[in-house]
Write a protein that holds these residues in place. Structure first.
Motif, PDB file in Angstrom:
ATOM      1  N   SER A  69     -28.546   5.143  -2.791  1.00  0.00           N
ATOM      2  CA  SER A  69     -29.097   6.398  -2.291  1.00  0.00           C
ATOM      3  C   SER A  69     -30.621   6.426  -2.375  1.00  0.00           C
ATOM      4  O   SER A  69     -31.282   7.081  -1.568  1.00  0.00           O
ATOM      5  N   THR A  70     -31.178   5.719  -3.342  1.00  0.00           N
ATOM      6  CA  THR A  70     -32.641   5.686  -3.484  1.00  0.00           C
ATOM      7  C   THR A  70     -33.279   5.012  -2.279  1.00  0.00           C
ATOM      8  O   THR A  70     -34.304   5.474  -1.760  1.00  0.00           O
ATOM      9  N   TRP A  71     -32.683   3.924  -1.816  1.00  0.00           N
ATOM     10  CA  TRP A  71     -33.211   3.215  -0.650  1.00  0.00           C
ATOM     11  C   TRP A  71     -33.250   4.138   0.563  1.00  0.00           C
ATOM     12  O   TRP A  71     -34.256   4.224   1.274  1.00  0.00           O
ATOM     13  N   LEU A  72     -32.158   4.852   0.795  1.00  0.00           N
ATOM     14  CA  LEU A  72     -32.098   5.737   1.956  1.00  0.00           C
ATOM     15  C   LEU A  72     -33.067   6.908   1.806  1.00  0.00           C
ATOM     16  O   LEU A  72     -33.725   7.303   2.773  1.00  0.00           O
ATOM     17  N   ALA A  73     -33.183   7.441   0.605  1.00  0.00           N
ATOM     18  CA  ALA A  73     -34.100   8.563   0.370  1.00  0.00           C
ATOM     19  C   ALA A  73     -35.547   8.147   0.607  1.00  0.00           C
ATOM     20  O   ALA A  73     -36.367   8.952   1.066  1.00  0.00           O
ATOM     21  N   GLN A  74     -35.870   6.905   0.294  1.00  0.00           N
ATOM     22  CA  GLN A  74     -37.234   6.419   0.547  1.00  0.00           C
ATOM     23  C   GLN A  74     -37.502   6.285   2.040  1.00  0.00           C
ATOM     24  O   GLN A  74     -38.621   6.505   2.493  1.00  0.00           O
ATOM     25  N   LYS A  75     -36.485   5.917   2.791  1.00  0.00           N
ATOM     26  CA  LYS A  75     -36.645   5.779   4.237  1.00  0.00           C
ATOM     27  C   LYS A  75     -36.686   7.135   4.934  1.00  0.00           C
ATOM     28  O   LYS A  75     -37.371   7.298   5.957  1.00  0.00           O
ATOM     29  N   SER A 127     -35.177  14.683   3.846  1.00  0.00           N
ATOM     30  CA  SER A 127     -34.503  14.959   5.120  1.00  0.00           C
ATOM     31  C   SER A 127     -32.990  14.904   4.926  1.00  0.00           C
ATOM     32  O   SER A 127     -32.403  13.820   4.837  1.00  0.00           O
ATOM     33  N   PRO A 128     -32.335  16.055   4.860  1.00  0.00           N
ATOM     34  CA  PRO A 128     -30.890  16.083   4.711  1.00  0.00           C
ATOM     35  C   PRO A 128     -30.189  15.804   6.042  1.00  0.00           C
ATOM     36  O   PRO A 128     -30.802  15.848   7.115  1.00  0.00           O
ATOM     37  N   VAL A 129     -28.897  15.517   5.978  1.00  0.00           N
ATOM     38  CA  VAL A 129     -28.086  15.349   7.187  1.00  0.00           C
ATOM     39  C   VAL A 129     -27.992  16.690   7.901  1.00  0.00           C
ATOM     40  O   VAL A 129     -27.688  17.719   7.285  1.00  0.00           O
ATOM     41  N   VAL A 130     -28.250  16.688   9.219  1.00  0.00           N
ATOM     42  CA  VAL A 130     -28.186  17.937   9.981  1.00  0.00           C
ATOM     43  C   VAL A 130     -27.009  17.964  10.949  1.00  0.00           C
ATOM     44  O   VAL A 130     -26.653  19.031  11.463  1.00  0.00           O
ATOM     45  N   ASP A 131     -26.378  16.803  11.175  1.00  0.00           N
ATOM     46  CA  ASP A 131     -25.278  16.755  12.144  1.00  0.00           C
ATOM     47  C   ASP A 131     -24.621  15.386  12.071  1.00  0.00           C
ATOM     48  O   ASP A 131     -25.088  14.498  11.333  1.00  0.00           O
ATOM     49  N   THR A 132     -23.555  15.213  12.812  1.00  0.00           N
ATOM     50  CA  THR A 132     -22.943  13.903  12.991  1.00  0.00           C
ATOM     51  C   THR A 132     -22.777  13.656  14.482  1.00  0.00           C
ATOM     52  O   THR A 132     -22.709  14.599  15.282  1.00  0.00           O
ATOM     53  N   ALA A 133     -22.734  12.390  14.851  1.00  0.00           N
ATOM     54  CA  ALA A 133     -22.575  12.025  16.260  1.00  0.00           C
ATOM     55  C   ALA A 133     -21.621  10.837  16.353  1.00  0.00           C
ATOM     56  O   ALA A 133     -21.718   9.889  15.563  1.00  0.00           O
ATOM     57  N   SER A 134     -20.705  10.891  17.302  1.00  0.00           N
ATOM     58  CA  SER A 134     -19.794   9.779  17.551  1.00  0.00           C
ATOM     59  C   SER A 134     -20.293   9.017  18.767  1.00  0.00           C
ATOM     60  O   SER A 134     -20.358   9.579  19.876  1.00  0.00           O
ATOM     61  N   ILE A 135     -20.640   7.755  18.564  1.00  0.00           N
ATOM     62  CA  ILE A 135     -21.206   6.938  19.637  1.00  0.00           C
ATOM     63  C   ILE A 135     -20.452   5.617  19.688  1.00  0.00           C
ATOM     64  O   ILE A 135     -20.441   4.861  18.709  1.00  0.00           O
TER      65      ILE A 135
END
Length: 217
Positions: free
Chosen positions: A138-144, A148-156
């Motif tokens: 989670s630290t790696w993603l938080a640094q990137k 910025s929290p998740v605001v939505d999901t998308a199916s692609i």
């Protein structure tokens, strides 16, 4: 017939002939001024020669007014790196007009998360950075994606992605306005950049096969 001796020089300021010492001092001062003028003249001449040489080089060297755009063959780099990575590296096949300006394997030394990175430019010259990290925390993603929290999901293309938007003021966003994140097996995929969402969907679609391969049991 002998020549009469030269009368001593009368110094107007003194109203009398100058002494031998005064004569010597005057000649020394004149010599000093002469050398000083020669030095200044030589410096000016050298400067003119140097400027002239630079102008000649500028005129002779061909110039290209087009901007230099680095085009990186990320597929070849991925193939070179793959033997040292246990899981398939993504090498998305993208439509004409896309290009890469960077591609590198970051080994994750000193406790860092190992990752595969590609810097992509869309046909409209917008940026998307692609990261495939392995055993990311989670630290790696938080640094990137700071604050910025998740605001939505998308199916692609059959893959579910978490959607992030940068809520910072526009002047502080840098290269992060929009991001997509998904995880498959040990791989965490991060798409982050300034391109329109349609370009993110194009890239996510091109990555779907790799996501499925890494997510397979």
């Amino acid at each position: 017939m002998s020549r009469a001796p030269k009368p001593p020089r009368i110094v107007a300021e003194l109203g009398r002939p100058e002494t031998p010492q005064e004569t010597a001092d005057r000649l020394a001062e004149n010599s000093r001024k002469y050398r000083s003028r020669k030095t200044v003249n030589n410096l000016v001449l050298s400067l003119l020669v140097t400027v002239g040489a630079v102008l000649v080089l500028v005129l002779l060297v061909p110039r290209n007014d087009n901007p230099i755009i680095r085009d990186v063959d990320y597929a070849s780099i991925a193939a070179q790196v793959q033997p040292v990575v246990d899981h398939p590296l993504a090498s998305p096949e993208l439509p004409d007009g896309w290009s890469a300006n960077d591609a590198e394997w970051q080994a994750g030394t000193n406790g860092q998360v190992p990752s595969w990175y590609i810097g992509l430019l869309t046909p409209d010259n917008q940026f998307i950075g692609f990261n495939q990290a392995f055993d990311a925390n989670s630290t790696w993603l938080a640094q990137k994606l700071p604050d910025s929290p998740v605001v939505d999901t998308a199916s692609i293309a059959g893959v579910t992605w978490d959607v992030y938007r940068n809520s910072a003021p526009a002047a502080d966003r840098g290269n992060f306005e929009y991001a997509l994140v998904t995880t498959a097996g040990t791989s965490t995929y991060l798409l982050i950049g300034t391109a329109p969402t349609g370009d993110f969907e194009t890239l996510a679609t091109a990555l779907a096969a790799n996501v499925a391969k890494n997510g397979a049991p």
